[in-house]
Motif scaffolding. Structure first.
Motif, PDB file in Angstrom:
ATOM      1  N   LEU A  78       0.964  -1.519  -0.043  1.00 36.75           N
ATOM      2  CA  LEU A  78      -0.009   0.071   0.257  1.00 36.75           C
ATOM      3  C   LEU A  78       0.851   1.033  -0.424  1.00 36.75           C
ATOM      4  O   LEU A  78       0.235   1.864  -0.727  1.00 36.75           O
ATOM      5  N   VAL A  79       2.022   1.532   0.886  1.00 29.29           N
ATOM      6  CA  VAL A  79       2.567   2.589   0.937  1.00 29.29           C
ATOM      7  C   VAL A  79       3.242   2.818  -0.129  1.00 29.29           C
ATOM      8  O   VAL A  79       3.320   3.733  -0.895  1.00 29.29           O
ATOM      9  N   LEU A  80       3.779   1.540  -0.885  1.00 32.96           N
ATOM     10  CA  LEU A  80       4.870   1.626  -2.381  1.00 32.96           C
ATOM     11  C   LEU A  80       4.017   1.990  -3.650  1.00 32.96           C
ATOM     12  O   LEU A  80       4.706   2.938  -4.700  1.00 32.96           O
ATOM     13  N   GLY A  81       2.695   2.033  -3.437  1.00 36.21           N
ATOM     14  CA  GLY A  81       1.876   1.881  -4.016  1.00 36.21           C
ATOM     15  C   GLY A  81       0.504   3.557  -4.132  1.00 36.21           C
ATOM     16  O   GLY A  81      -0.181   3.831  -4.484  1.00 36.21           O
ATOM     17  N   GLU A  82       1.242   3.630  -2.695  1.00 37.84           N
ATOM     18  CA  GLU A  82       0.781   5.228  -2.681  1.00 37.84           C
ATOM     19  C   GLU A  82      -1.140   5.052  -2.654  1.00 37.84           C
ATOM     20  O   GLU A  82      -1.693   6.015  -2.449  1.00 37.84           O
ATOM     21  N   PHE A  83      -1.438   3.466  -1.746  1.00 39.01           N
ATOM     22  CA  PHE A  83      -2.203   3.787  -1.425  1.00 39.01           C
ATOM     23  C   PHE A  83      -2.597   3.738   0.298  1.00 39.01           C
ATOM     24  O   PHE A  83      -1.996   4.012   0.641  1.00 39.01           O
ATOM     25  N   PRO A  84      -4.299   3.922   0.746  1.00 41.97           N
ATOM     26  CA  PRO A  84      -4.541   4.878   1.927  1.00 41.97           C
ATOM     27  C   PRO A  84      -3.922   3.310   2.701  1.00 41.97           C
ATOM     28  O   PRO A  84      -4.492   2.171   2.295  1.00 41.97           O
ATOM     29  N   VAL A  85      -2.938   3.721   3.999  1.00 46.09           N
ATOM     30  CA  VAL A  85      -3.238   2.286   4.455  1.00 46.09           C
ATOM     31  C   VAL A  85      -4.471   2.208   6.100  1.00 46.09           C
ATOM     32  O   VAL A  85      -4.224   2.742   6.989  1.00 46.09           O
ATOM     33  N   THR A  86      -5.157   1.777   5.012  1.00 45.41           N
ATOM     34  CA  THR A  86      -6.447   1.675   6.059  1.00 45.41           C
ATOM     35  C   THR A  86      -6.861   0.176   6.362  1.00 45.41           C
ATOM     36  O   THR A  86      -6.359  -0.528   5.552  1.00 45.41           O
ATOM     37  N   GLU A 145       7.397  -4.269  -4.606  1.00 48.08           N
ATOM     38  CA  GLU A 145       7.305  -2.822  -5.650  1.00 48.08           C
ATOM     39  C   GLU A 145       7.086  -3.501  -6.506  1.00 48.08           C
ATOM     40  O   GLU A 145       6.166  -3.008  -7.073  1.00 48.08           O
ATOM     41  N   TYR A 146       6.629  -4.623  -6.762  1.00 48.27           N
ATOM     42  CA  TYR A 146       5.789  -5.318  -8.339  1.00 48.27           C
ATOM     43  C   TYR A 146       4.731  -5.274  -8.203  1.00 48.27           C
ATOM     44  O   TYR A 146       3.841  -5.285  -8.985  1.00 48.27           O
ATOM     45  N   ALA A 147       4.192  -5.495  -6.925  1.00 53.50           N
ATOM     46  CA  ALA A 147       2.652  -6.306  -6.920  1.00 53.50           C
ATOM     47  C   ALA A 147       2.402  -4.422  -6.920  1.00 53.50           C
ATOM     48  O   ALA A 147       0.836  -4.020  -7.337  1.00 53.50           O
ATOM     49  N   ALA A 148       2.820  -3.336  -6.206  1.00 54.41           N
ATOM     50  CA  ALA A 148       2.641  -2.088  -6.376  1.00 54.41           C
ATOM     51  C   ALA A 148       2.508  -1.949  -7.977  1.00 54.41           C
ATOM     52  O   ALA A 148       1.478  -0.932  -8.439  1.00 54.41           O
ATOM     53  N   ASP A 149       3.500  -1.991  -8.306  1.00 51.39           N
ATOM     54  CA  ASP A 149       3.424  -1.230  -9.880  1.00 51.39           C
ATOM     55  C   ASP A 149       2.175  -2.125 -10.517  1.00 51.39           C
ATOM     56  O   ASP A 149       2.003  -1.430 -11.618  1.00 51.39           O
ATOM     57  N   SER A 150       2.245  -3.430  -9.938  1.00 52.64           N
ATOM     58  CA  SER A 150       1.056  -3.799 -11.112  1.00 52.64           C
ATOM     59  C   SER A 150      -0.024  -3.495 -11.161  1.00 52.64           C
ATOM     60  O   SER A 150      -0.871  -2.897 -11.733  1.00 52.64           O
ATOM     61  N   LEU A 151      -0.666  -3.007  -9.873  1.00 45.16           N
ATOM     62  CA  LEU A 151      -1.988  -2.180  -9.198  1.00 45.16           C
ATOM     63  C   LEU A 151      -2.106  -1.179  -9.798  1.00 45.16           C
ATOM     64  O   LEU A 151      -3.068  -0.766  -9.523  1.00 45.16           O
ATOM     65  N   ARG A 152      -0.988  -0.041 -10.145  1.00 45.37           N
ATOM     66  CA  ARG A 152      -0.957   1.315 -10.272  1.00 45.37           C
ATOM     67  C   ARG A 152      -0.707   1.586 -12.218  1.00 45.37           C
ATOM     68  O   ARG A 152      -1.371   2.061 -12.695  1.00 45.37           O
ATOM     69  N   ARG A 153       0.054   0.024 -12.865  1.00 43.72           N
ATOM     70  CA  ARG A 153       0.061   0.352 -13.762  1.00 43.72           C
ATOM     71  C   ARG A 153      -1.387  -0.366 -14.775  1.00 43.72           C
ATOM     72  O   ARG A 153      -0.798   0.516 -16.181  1.00 43.72           O
ATOM     73  N   ALA A 156      -8.682   1.336  -7.763  1.00 47.62           N
ATOM     74  CA  ALA A 156      -9.964   2.603  -7.367  1.00 47.62           C
ATOM     75  C   ALA A 156      -9.980   2.071  -5.982  1.00 47.62           C
ATOM     76  O   ALA A 156     -10.982   2.432  -4.715  1.00 47.62           O
ATOM     77  N   GLY A 157     -10.687   0.343  -5.505  1.00 48.86           N
ATOM     78  CA  GLY A 157     -11.651   0.093  -4.251  1.00 48.86           C
ATOM     79  C   GLY A 157     -10.116   0.491  -2.955  1.00 48.86           C
ATOM     80  O   GLY A 157     -10.560   0.708  -2.388  1.00 48.86           O
ATOM     81  N   LEU A 158      -8.393   0.167  -3.793  1.00 50.27           N
ATOM     82  CA  LEU A 158      -7.994   0.987  -2.906  1.00 50.27           C
ATOM     83  C   LEU A 158      -7.778   1.941  -2.522  1.00 50.27           C
ATOM     84  O   LEU A 158      -7.217   2.006  -1.447  1.00 50.27           O
ATOM     85  N   ASP A 159      -7.852   2.798  -3.568  1.00 49.47           N
ATOM     86  CA  ASP A 159      -7.602   4.056  -3.872  1.00 49.47           C
ATOM     87  C   ASP A 159      -8.756   4.872  -3.259  1.00 49.47           C
ATOM     88  O   ASP A 159      -8.757   6.075  -2.342  1.00 49.47           O
ATOM     89  N   ALA A 160     -10.071   4.182  -2.607  1.00 52.49           N
ATOM     90  CA  ALA A 160     -10.917   4.544  -1.973  1.00 52.49           C
ATOM     91  C   ALA A 160     -11.136   4.429  -0.354  1.00 52.49           C
ATOM     92  O   ALA A 160     -11.565   4.371  -0.148  1.00 52.49           O
ATOM     93  N   GLY A 161     -10.074   3.042   0.073  1.00 49.27           N
ATOM     94  CA  GLY A 161     -10.753   2.297   1.232  1.00 49.27           C
ATOM     95  C   GLY A 161     -11.731   1.562   1.315  1.00 49.27           C
ATOM     96  O   GLY A 161     -12.546   2.141   2.178  1.00 49.27           O
ATOM     97  N   ALA A 162     -12.140   1.278  -0.138  1.00 47.89           N
ATOM     98  CA  ALA A 162     -13.577   0.733   0.197  1.00 47.89           C
ATOM     99  C   ALA A 162     -13.852  -0.197   0.655  1.00 47.89           C
ATOM    100  O   ALA A 162     -12.321  -0.569   1.504  1.00 47.89           O
ATOM    101  N   PRO A 163     -14.804  -1.373   1.508  1.00 48.23           N
ATOM    102  CA  PRO A 163     -15.111  -1.921   2.263  1.00 48.23           C
ATOM    103  C   PRO A 163     -14.055  -3.211   1.844  1.00 48.23           C
ATOM    104  O   PRO A 163     -14.091  -3.535   0.081  1.00 48.23           O
TER     105      PRO A 163
END
Length: 225
Positions: free
Chosen positions: A104-112, A162-170, A179-186
């Motif tokens: 989450l940190v490497l992908g710049e997602f909220p750590v919820t 690092e590669y997991a975050a890259d896959s999710l972002r790129r 989108a779900g991670l960015d929103a901190g969705a359930p």
């Protein structure tokens, strides 16, 4: 005659002693009254402190602040702040939950809490909780691992994150997960996006093979990091 004279002398002495005692008490009381009624000494008009007080523009005046009637009170801000957790802190922690937070940190997602829950569930579906660090590829990610079908490996768990975050972002295949991670969705909402994505050809049985029970905290060997 001598006896009468002797008695008179004694009575005279007793009178003198009593009168002297009364005078002593009266003198002490008078001194106390004088001290109590004596006025307090005034400050020296030539002293710097006296001069500064006299020159003050507010000497003897009550201060008053006037606010225009059309001025509204400022709104009180109730902002919340979350302390950022650095990658090195998570690496030092060394658990599966730390690895999920690292992605989450490497992908710049909220750590919820919900984001950590869904990623640790995802890791369990891919490698199991007791060997989640297998091949330093907890999500069986094919991106950069050198193996097809996600069976490749990474040099360290940090590289794998690092590669997991890259896959999710790129990669656009995973936009709904992103989108779900960015929103901190359930966790259930983001999990549904994972099932529908091409990450796993089985699609996790569209959720039938996906456990939502709490994922235990398990530490990886230090060499894996």
């Amino acid at each position: 005659m001598r006896r009468a004279r002797h008695g008179g002398v004694k009575r005279g002495e007793r009178f003198v002693r009593r009168f002297a005692g009364v005078l002593s008490v009266t003198a002490v009381l008078g001194l106390i009254a004088t001290l109590a009624l004596a006025p307090l000494s005034r400050p020296d008009a030539t002293s710097p402190a006296f001069a500064a007080a006299a020159d003050s523009p507010h000497n003897g005046d009550a201060q008053r602040v006037e606010v225009a009637s059309d001025v509204a009170a400022p709104a009180v801000s109730h902002e919340s702040y979350t302390a950022a957790t650095g990658p090195q802190t998570l690496v030092a922690g060394g658990t599966n939950h730390d690895w999920a937070k690292l992605v989450l940190v490497l992908g710049e997602f909220p750590v919820t809490d919900q984001n950590v829950v869904v990623i640790t569930q995802w890791m369990r579906e891919e490698n199991g909780p007791d060997n989640w660090w297998n091949r330093n590829n907890p999500l069986n990610n094919g991106n950069g691992s050198g193996g097809g079908s996600g069976l490749g490996s990474y040099a360290t768990l940090q590289v794998g994150a690092e590669y997991a975050a890259d896959s999710l972002r790129r990669l656009s295949f995973y936009d709904a997960i992103e989108a779900g991670l960015d929103a901190g969705a359930p966790a259930a909402t983001t999990a549904a996006a994972i099932w529908q994505s091409p990450w796993a050809t089985s699609h996790y049985g569209n959720g039938a093979h996906w456990s939502t029970s709490p994922v235990p905290v398990v530490e990886a060997p230090e060499s894996a990091w």
